[in-house]
Write a protein that holds these residues in place. Structure first.
Motif, PDB file in Angstrom:
ATOM      1  N   LEU A   1       0.713  -1.093   0.168  1.00 15.46           N
ATOM      2  CA  LEU A   1      -0.094   0.057   0.187  1.00 15.46           C
ATOM      3  C   LEU A   1       0.890   1.096   0.147  1.00 15.46           C
ATOM      4  CD1 LEU A   1      -2.809  -0.930   2.620  1.00 15.46           C
ATOM      5  CD2 LEU A   1      -2.906  -1.192   0.100  1.00 15.46           C
ATOM      6  N   GLY A   2       2.221   1.007   0.413  1.00 18.01           N
ATOM      7  CA  GLY A   2       2.770   2.371   0.669  1.00 18.01           C
ATOM      8  C   GLY A   2       2.791   2.924   2.084  1.00 18.01           C
ATOM      9  N   ALA A   3       3.671   3.795   2.399  1.00 14.35           N
ATOM     10  CA  ALA A   3       3.576   4.323   3.851  1.00 14.35           C
ATOM     11  C   ALA A   3       2.481   5.159   4.146  1.00 14.35           C
ATOM     12  CB  ALA A   3       5.113   5.305   4.014  1.00 14.35           C
ATOM     13  N   ALA A   4       2.327   6.037   3.280  1.00 15.16           N
ATOM     14  CA  ALA A   4       0.974   7.093   3.275  1.00 15.16           C
ATOM     15  C   ALA A   4      -0.363   6.288   3.617  1.00 15.16           C
ATOM     16  CB  ALA A   4       0.836   7.955   2.055  1.00 15.16           C
ATOM     17  N   ALA A   5      -0.546   5.248   2.777  1.00 16.85           N
ATOM     18  CA  ALA A   5      -1.688   4.487   3.032  1.00 16.85           C
ATOM     19  C   ALA A   5      -1.851   3.470   4.253  1.00 16.85           C
ATOM     20  CB  ALA A   5      -2.116   3.758   1.997  1.00 16.85           C
ATOM     21  N   GLN A   6      -0.729   3.102   4.404  1.00 16.48           N
ATOM     22  CA  GLN A   6      -0.586   2.341   5.986  1.00 16.48           C
ATOM     23  C   GLN A   6      -0.835   3.339   7.233  1.00 16.48           C
ATOM     24  OE1 GLN A   6       3.619   1.208   5.459  1.00 16.48           O
ATOM     25  NE2 GLN A   6       3.025  -0.236   3.717  1.00 16.48           N
ATOM     26  N   VAL A   7      -0.436   4.585   7.063  1.00 14.88           N
ATOM     27  CA  VAL A   7      -0.654   5.608   8.186  1.00 14.88           C
ATOM     28  C   VAL A   7      -2.125   6.001   8.138  1.00 14.88           C
ATOM     29  CG1 VAL A   7      -0.286   7.944   9.091  1.00 14.88           C
ATOM     30  CG2 VAL A   7       1.819   6.233   8.312  1.00 14.88           C
ATOM     31  N   ALA A   8      -2.714   6.100   6.858  1.00 10.68           N
ATOM     32  CA  ALA A   8      -4.073   6.266   6.847  1.00 10.68           C
ATOM     33  C   ALA A   8      -4.951   5.615   7.615  1.00 10.68           C
ATOM     34  CB  ALA A   8      -4.443   6.633   5.385  1.00 10.68           C
ATOM     35  N   ARG A   9      -4.669   4.144   7.880  1.00  7.95           N
ATOM     36  CA  ARG A   9      -5.502   3.269   8.689  1.00  7.95           C
ATOM     37  C   ARG A   9      -5.526   3.505  10.161  1.00  7.95           C
ATOM     38  NH1 ARG A   9      -5.379   2.371   3.117  1.00  7.95           N
ATOM     39  NH2 ARG A   9      -6.209   0.531   2.631  1.00  7.95           N
ATOM     40  N   TRP A  10      -4.672   4.669  10.729  1.00 11.50           N
ATOM     41  CA  TRP A  10      -4.738   5.053  11.892  1.00 11.50           C
ATOM     42  C   TRP A  10      -5.116   6.464  12.350  1.00 11.50           C
ATOM     43  CZ3 TRP A  10      -3.590   0.834  15.220  1.00 11.50           C
ATOM     44  CH2 TRP A  10      -3.405  -0.262  14.582  1.00 11.50           C
ATOM     45  N   THR A  11      -5.315   6.813  13.619  1.00 10.65           N
ATOM     46  CA  THR A  11      -5.320   8.101  13.981  1.00 10.65           C
ATOM     47  C   THR A  11      -4.458   8.282  15.386  1.00 10.65           C
ATOM     48  OG1 THR A  11      -7.303   7.671  15.266  1.00 10.65           O
ATOM     49  CG2 THR A  11      -7.420   8.579  12.986  1.00 10.65           C
ATOM     50  N   GLY A  12      -4.151   9.334  15.885  1.00 14.51           N
ATOM     51  CA  GLY A  12      -3.377   9.392  17.084  1.00 14.51           C
ATOM     52  C   GLY A  12      -2.064  10.071  16.859  1.00 14.51           C
ATOM     53  N   VAL A  13      -1.476  10.546  18.076  1.00  5.64           N
ATOM     54  CA  VAL A  13      -0.191  11.347  17.874  1.00  5.64           C
ATOM     55  C   VAL A  13       0.950  10.606  17.293  1.00  5.64           C
ATOM     56  CG1 VAL A  13       0.652  10.487  20.310  1.00  5.64           C
ATOM     57  CG2 VAL A  13       1.411  12.792  19.404  1.00  5.64           C
ATOM     58  N   TYR A  14       0.795   9.153  17.220  1.00 10.81           N
ATOM     59  CA  TYR A  14       2.016   8.555  16.716  1.00 10.81           C
ATOM     60  C   TYR A  14       1.581   7.940  15.298  1.00 10.81           C
ATOM     61  CZ  TYR A  14       4.281   8.706  21.180  1.00 10.81           C
ATOM     62  OH  TYR A  14       4.578   8.938  22.496  1.00 10.81           O
ATOM     63  N   ALA A  15       0.466   8.335  14.777  1.00  7.13           N
ATOM     64  CA  ALA A  15       0.115   7.961  13.260  1.00  7.13           C
ATOM     65  C   ALA A  15       0.947   8.819  12.227  1.00  7.13           C
ATOM     66  CB  ALA A  15      -1.387   8.153  13.250  1.00  7.13           C
ATOM     67  N   VAL A  16       1.985   8.345  12.107  1.00  8.70           N
ATOM     68  CA  VAL A  16       3.094   9.072  11.200  1.00  8.70           C
ATOM     69  C   VAL A  16       3.946   7.814  10.749  1.00  8.70           C
ATOM     70  CG1 VAL A  16       3.089  11.366  12.661  1.00  8.70           C
ATOM     71  CG2 VAL A  16       4.872   9.484  13.066  1.00  8.70           C
ATOM     72  N   GLU A  17       4.540   8.265   9.585  1.00  5.33           N
ATOM     73  CA  GLU A  17       5.311   7.323   8.704  1.00  5.33           C
ATOM     74  C   GLU A  17       6.295   6.974   9.491  1.00  5.33           C
ATOM     75  OE1 GLU A  17       5.852   8.424   4.424  1.00  5.33           O
ATOM     76  OE2 GLU A  17       4.072   9.156   4.065  1.00  5.33           O
ATOM     77  N   LYS A  18       7.038   7.787  10.128  1.00  2.00           N
ATOM     78  CA  LYS A  18       8.144   7.216  10.795  1.00  2.00           C
ATOM     79  C   LYS A  18       8.167   6.176  11.929  1.00  2.00           C
ATOM     80  CE  LYS A  18      11.781   9.834   9.300  1.00  2.00           C
ATOM     81  NZ  LYS A  18      12.989   9.139   8.688  1.00  2.00           N
ATOM     82  N   THR A  19       6.660   5.946  12.425  1.00  2.00           N
ATOM     83  CA  THR A  19       6.517   5.180  13.321  1.00  2.00           C
ATOM     84  C   THR A  19       5.588   3.917  12.666  1.00  2.00           C
ATOM     85  OG1 THR A  19       6.067   6.877  14.964  1.00  2.00           O
ATOM     86  CG2 THR A  19       5.146   4.751  15.383  1.00  2.00           C
ATOM     87  N   LEU A  20       4.866   4.196  11.701  1.00  2.00           N
ATOM     88  CA  LEU A  20       3.882   2.987  10.940  1.00  2.00           C
ATOM     89  C   LEU A  20       4.274   2.587   9.663  1.00  2.00           C
ATOM     90  CD1 LEU A  20       0.491   4.218  12.662  1.00  2.00           C
ATOM     91  CD2 LEU A  20       2.100   2.722  13.520  1.00  2.00           C
ATOM     92  N   GLY A  21       4.988   3.425   9.095  1.00  5.10           N
ATOM     93  CA  GLY A  21       5.426   3.063   7.656  1.00  5.10           C
ATOM     94  C   GLY A  21       6.439   1.805   7.411  1.00  5.10           C
ATOM     95  N   PHE A  22       6.134   1.007   6.802  1.00  9.16           N
ATOM     96  CA  PHE A  22       7.143  -0.201   6.589  1.00  9.16           C
ATOM     97  C   PHE A  22       7.275  -0.767   5.019  1.00  9.16           C
ATOM     98  CE2 PHE A  22       2.687  -2.019   7.270  1.00  9.16           C
ATOM     99  CZ  PHE A  22       3.028  -3.149   6.414  1.00  9.16           C
ATOM    100  N   SER A  23       8.250  -1.730   4.869  1.00  9.48           N
ATOM    101  CA  SER A  23       8.288  -2.084   3.478  1.00  9.48           C
ATOM    102  C   SER A  23       8.386  -3.298   3.229  1.00  9.48           C
ATOM    103  CB  SER A  23       9.570  -1.297   2.684  1.00  9.48           C
ATOM    104  OG  SER A  23      10.519  -1.562   3.410  1.00  9.48           O
TER     105      SER A  23
END
Length: 329
Positions: free
Chosen positions: A259-281
């Protein structure tokens, strides 16, 4: 576990005979009904003999259940077994048995079957009251909205009990804890909780897979927090991949690498819902619950898998475990 004492009151009804009783023998339930008699206002009883209304209670675990007939007489039930109201109902008159107060010593939901009808020429003794534990903190919060945060007994799959912590405050309340790590543990170091063991922050326990999957089937969101810090967290969007994956016993981010990092993060809300925390490959193919999330290929991401319980944020060192809790609602 908190509890409340039920309140019982004797309301005014058309026909009142003595007090309610529990147990058919104690109530003297021969085939005949109560003898007809005039009410206190001096009017005559228009219906002849009064029919007894009762039945059986099953599944009750604690005190607090109160039944009511025709909006009047209250009957407090202390245990499983037969019951009979002292209020008689005349032949041809309607009757309605309802649950006025749910059990609050052990929180349950009791339901009535066959509680509405019209009295005939015999006593009505087949009203069925069945009590069961609620499946989740969300259901507990719905039935008992004043309950505080704490550990409660519930039954996510309807077959076996579990003792889990409920957050009744955060974001409207009703969150059920399914997993809790400590600062020296990851999912691999946890043990599955038996029905008598608490799943609570700091306990290094997780809900068994069958119960978790049953709970996930009733839930729409996943919430992951640093233990004791509700605002240091992420919460999934409703009915997105995180919860649908857990319903299958898989990592919440299973199969999302394309899905890519942006779409991965879009499944979440909250202070840590950012690419550096939730993005992966990396492709994730072999991780199942109690593993939760693996930001593989991202040294600064969230790792709640194997022996890791971290979400390393940009610029933070060292990369060490912290206590983390996972909730469903």
């Amino acid at each position: 576990m908190s509890s409340k004492k039920p309140r019982s009151s004797q309301g005014k009804v058309a026909f009142v005979v003595g007090v309610g009783c529990i147990g058919l023998a104690a109530c003297g339930l021969e085939e005949g009904g109560f003898a007809a008699r005039s009410h206190g206002d001096g009017g005559q009883n228009p219906g002849g003999p009064l029919r007894k209304i009762g039945g059986n209670v099953a599944g009750l675990l604690g005190r607090g259940l109160t039944l009511q007939i025709n909006g009047g007489e209250d009957l407090v039930i202390a245990e499983d077994g037969p019951f009979v109201f002292s209020t008689g109902v005349a032949t041809g008159a309607p009757y309605s048995v309802k649950v006025k107060g749910q059990p609050t010593e052990t929180y349950q939901r009791c339901t009535v079957k066959g509680g509405d009808g019209t009295a005939g020429d015999k006593n009505v003794l087949d009203v069925e009251v069945t009590c069961a534990l609620l499946p989740s903190c969300k259901e507990l919060h719905t039935d008992f909205p004043a309950l505080p945060n704490g550990v409660y007994l519930m039954s996510p799959n309807g077959d076996s009990d579990t003792t889990a912590y409920c957050d009744m405050v955060y974001d409207g309340g009703g969150w059920t804890l399914i997993l809790a790590t400590t600062n020296n543990s990851g999912p691999d170091e946890l043990t599955a909780a038996s029905s008598k063991e608490e799943i609570a922050p700091g306990k290094k326990k997780y809900m068994t897979t069958d119960r978790m999957k049953a709970l996930a089937a009733l839930s729409s969101q996943v919430h992951v927090r640093e233990s004791g810090k509700p605002d240091q967290s992420i919460t999934s969007t409703r009915d997105s991949e995180p919860i649908t994956n857990l319903r299958k016993g898989q990592l919440v981010n299973f199969g999302m690498e394309t899905l890519g990092a942006a779409a991965q993060v879009a499944r979440w809300t909250g202070v840590y819902a950012v690419e550096k925390t939730l993005g992966f490959s990396c492709a994730i193919t072999d991780q199942t619950y109690p593993a939760i999330y693996w930001a593989c290929g991202n040294n600064e991401g969230m790792h709640l898998v194997r022996s890791l319980s971290v979400w390393k944020h940009e610029g933070e060192t060292p990369n060490k475990n912290i206590p983390m809790d996972v909730f469903l609602r």
